[in-house]
Scaffold this active site. Structure first.
Site, short mmCIF file in Angstrom:
data_model
loop_
_atom_site.label_atom_id
_atom_site.label_comp_id
_atom_site.label_asym_id
_atom_site.label_seq_id
_atom_site.Cartn_x
_atom_site.Cartn_y
_atom_site.Cartn_z
N LYS A 141 -5.23 -8.71 -1.87
CA LYS A 141 -6.59 -8.89 -1.38
C LYS A 141 -6.93 -10.37 -1.50
CE LYS A 141 -11.46 -8.00 -2.47
NZ LYS A 141 -12.43 -7.42 -3.43
N TYR A 167 -4.90 -9.70 -6.42
CA TYR A 167 -6.29 -10.03 -6.07
C TYR A 167 -6.48 -11.53 -6.25
CZ TYR A 167 -11.46 -9.72 -6.30
OH TYR A 167 -12.81 -9.89 -6.09
#
Length: 291
Positions: free
Chosen positions: A163, A135
């Protein structure tokens, strides 16, 4: 090989007015998302206020989501902490609770080098036998995963995706181009979902999906069918609600909008609980558009 793809809501953590976890509403939101046709459930992300929850509360959220999901969709749990040691501990506990994959944010507050980022994720991947989605949200953490570091991390078997919430489309493009499909690249920015898909990304972990999961799913489905013009139209329809996010803490804005839509998710945990009168007016105006 586990492949993160499609629309995965970055679920809010519903709370009561006295800031306790609202289990009933969290279970209701799990079922609402499943019914909307999303492709996974992600708890304890930024929209889930992971930063504001104790260890015990995080484990409770994971327990509730996995229990209510009943194996219907892949469950991702955000287990990233500042230290490698704490991240490994929470990740192992999440595995025991039955999650399918981990989402691990970069270390935050502490400044770390790219070599330290690599070592951090490598150590976690070796300690926890679950698929891992990195992330990247440098404006919140102060640390950016450079594409060359992602290239190295992509060689680790259970690091399966990233992400990107940098808001920098070129950064996401470099992730896609330089890893040649060896990891799934998901947009963390709702305005870039279709652009990411067209460039070779695999989907989105979306905060706005808390509000309108069907709209987000429609973007993905139209893209799959090759109806790019239709997908562009639906993508563009997100702009009114996205424009409200700059008027306050985005987590507070999303929760306020959900409450106005009739979902009793409560406030964000203080100090980010408030929404200004100006923001409230803008949210109401935006929601009228979707009616």
């Amino acid at each position: 090989m586990f492949k993160p793809q499609g629309i995965i809501p970055a679920m809010v953590t519903p709370m009561t007015q006295d800031e306790q976890i609202n289990e009933k509403e969290l279970r209701a939101q799990v079922n609402r998302m499943v019914a909307a046709g999303v492709h996974g459930l992600f708890c304890l992300g930024t929209n889930g206020e992971f930063y504001a929850l104790s260890l015990e509360e995080k484990l409770e959220v994971i327990r509730i989501v996995t229990d209510e999901n009943k194996g219907r969709l892949p469950v991702y749990a955000g287990t990233g902490c500042i230290t490698s040691r704490d991240t490994i501990y929470l990740s192992q506990k999440a595995k025991e609770l039955g999650v399918d994959a981990l989402s691990i944010i970069t270390p935050y507050f502490v400044a770390v080098s790219q070599d330290e980022i690599y070592s951090h994720y490598k150590e976690i991947a070796e300690a926890v036998a679950l698929p891992i989605v990195l992330y990247n949200i440098p404006m919140r953490t102060g640390n950016n995963i450079e594409y060359k570091t992602l290239q190295r991390l992509a060689e680790i078997e259970n690091i399966v995706g990233i992400k990107d919430s940098s808001g920098n489309f070129d950064n996401m493009l470099r992730y896609i181009e330089e890893t040649a499909g060896s990891v799934a690249v998901l947009s963390g920015n709702d305005s870039l979902i279709l652009s990411a898909l067209m460039a070779g990304g695999t989907g989105s972990i979306s905060g706005i999906a808390n509000l309108f999961p069907e709209i987000l799913v429609k973007i993905y489905e139209l893209w799959q069918k090759g109806d790019i013009e239709g997908a562009k139209t639906v993508q563009g329809s997100l702009r009114p609600i996205r424009d409200t996010l700059k008027l306050g803490n985005p987590n507070s804005i999303v929760k306020r909008a959900m409450n106005l839509l009739g979902y009793q998710v409560g406030p964000a945990r203080r100090p980010a609980a408030g929404v200004s009168e100006k923001a409230d007016e803008a949210i109401l105006k935006a929601l009228e558009y979707y009616k």
